[in-house]
Design a protein around this motif. Sequence first.
Motif, PDB file in Angstrom:
ATOM      1  N   SER A   1      43.056  -0.481  33.365  1.00  0.00           N
ATOM      2  CA  SER A   1      43.132   0.104  34.706  1.00  0.00           C
ATOM      3  C   SER A   1      43.634   1.535  34.647  1.00  0.00           C
ATOM      4  O   SER A   1      43.668   2.227  35.662  1.00  0.00           O
ATOM      5  N   ILE A   2      43.981   2.008  33.465  1.00  0.00           N
ATOM      6  CA  ILE A   2      44.451   3.382  33.302  1.00  0.00           C
ATOM      7  C   ILE A   2      43.346   4.364  33.675  1.00  0.00           C
ATOM      8  O   ILE A   2      43.614   5.427  34.218  1.00  0.00           O
TER       9      ILE A   2
ATOM     10  N   THR B   1      43.338   5.153  37.308  1.00  0.00           N
ATOM     11  CA  THR B   1      44.463   6.039  37.612  1.00  0.00           C
ATOM     12  C   THR B   1      44.140   7.471  37.198  1.00  0.00           C
ATOM     13  O   THR B   1      44.431   8.422  37.939  1.00  0.00           O
TER      14      THR B   1
ATOM     15  N   ASP C   1      41.682   8.876  39.664  1.00  0.00           N
ATOM     16  CA  ASP C   1      42.383   9.195  40.915  1.00  0.00           C
ATOM     17  C   ASP C   1      43.133  10.513  40.793  1.00  0.00           C
ATOM     18  O   ASP C   1      43.154  11.320  41.727  1.00  0.00           O
TER      19      ASP C   1
ATOM     20  N   GLU D   1      46.602  -4.240  39.783  1.00  0.00           N
ATOM     21  CA  GLU D   1      45.731  -3.563  38.844  1.00  0.00           C
ATOM     22  C   GLU D   1      44.396  -4.293  38.762  1.00  0.00           C
ATOM     23  O   GLU D   1      44.339  -5.514  38.881  1.00  0.00           O
TER      24      GLU D   1
END
Length: 179
Positions: free
Chosen positions: A6-7, A10, A13, A98
Motif C-alpha cells: 500500500s506504500i 501513499t 497521493d 490499508e
Amino acid sequence: QNMTTSIHITALDGIVNVNSLFTLAVFLGLTWNPRDPTNSLVADPTCAPGPLVAENLISFHVYSFSSFLFSSLIALGIKQAMRISRTPNYHYNQISSEIFARVNKTVFRVGMLVSGLGSVCGCVFLMLALINVVQIKLGSLACGRSSSGHTFAAVVPLVTLVPAALLIYVSVVLYALTR
C-alpha cells in the motif's frame, strides 16, 4: 512480476498533493498582470525588462501548469489502475485501512518515472517563470550586477537551490525505483 503493498498508493497521493499545491501557485501566478506599471520596483527605465520577459513568464507558467497536471493525471491513473486491478488475493486491513493489491512492477515503475519527470519539468518551468517575475519586479538580468544587484540576489539562490533539490529528488526516486 507482481508485488503487494500500500506504500505505492501513499507515494502516488504524495505526488498528487504536491503537484496540486504547485498547480494552485501557477494558476495564481497566471492571474497576475505582469505589465501593470504599478507592480514593479524598477527605478532605472533602462533596466525595465522588455515584452519578451512578460511573454516568457506566461509561457513558463502554462508549461509548468501543464507539466504538473500531466504528472498528477498519470499518478491518479496509476492509482486507479491499482484499485481496479485488485485480484482475489488482495485484502483490506481494517485496522490501518490499508489496501493491498497485486501490482506489475514494470508498469508501476514506468508510470512513477513518467509522473516524476512531469513534476521535475513543472518545477523547472516554475523556476524559469519565477526568474521572469523577479526581472519584472526588480529589473532585468541584462543590466548587470551593478545596476540590478537585487535581481541577482533573488535569482542566484533560486537557480542554486531548486536544481539541487531536484537532483536530490531525482536521485531518491531513481534509487527507490531500482530497489
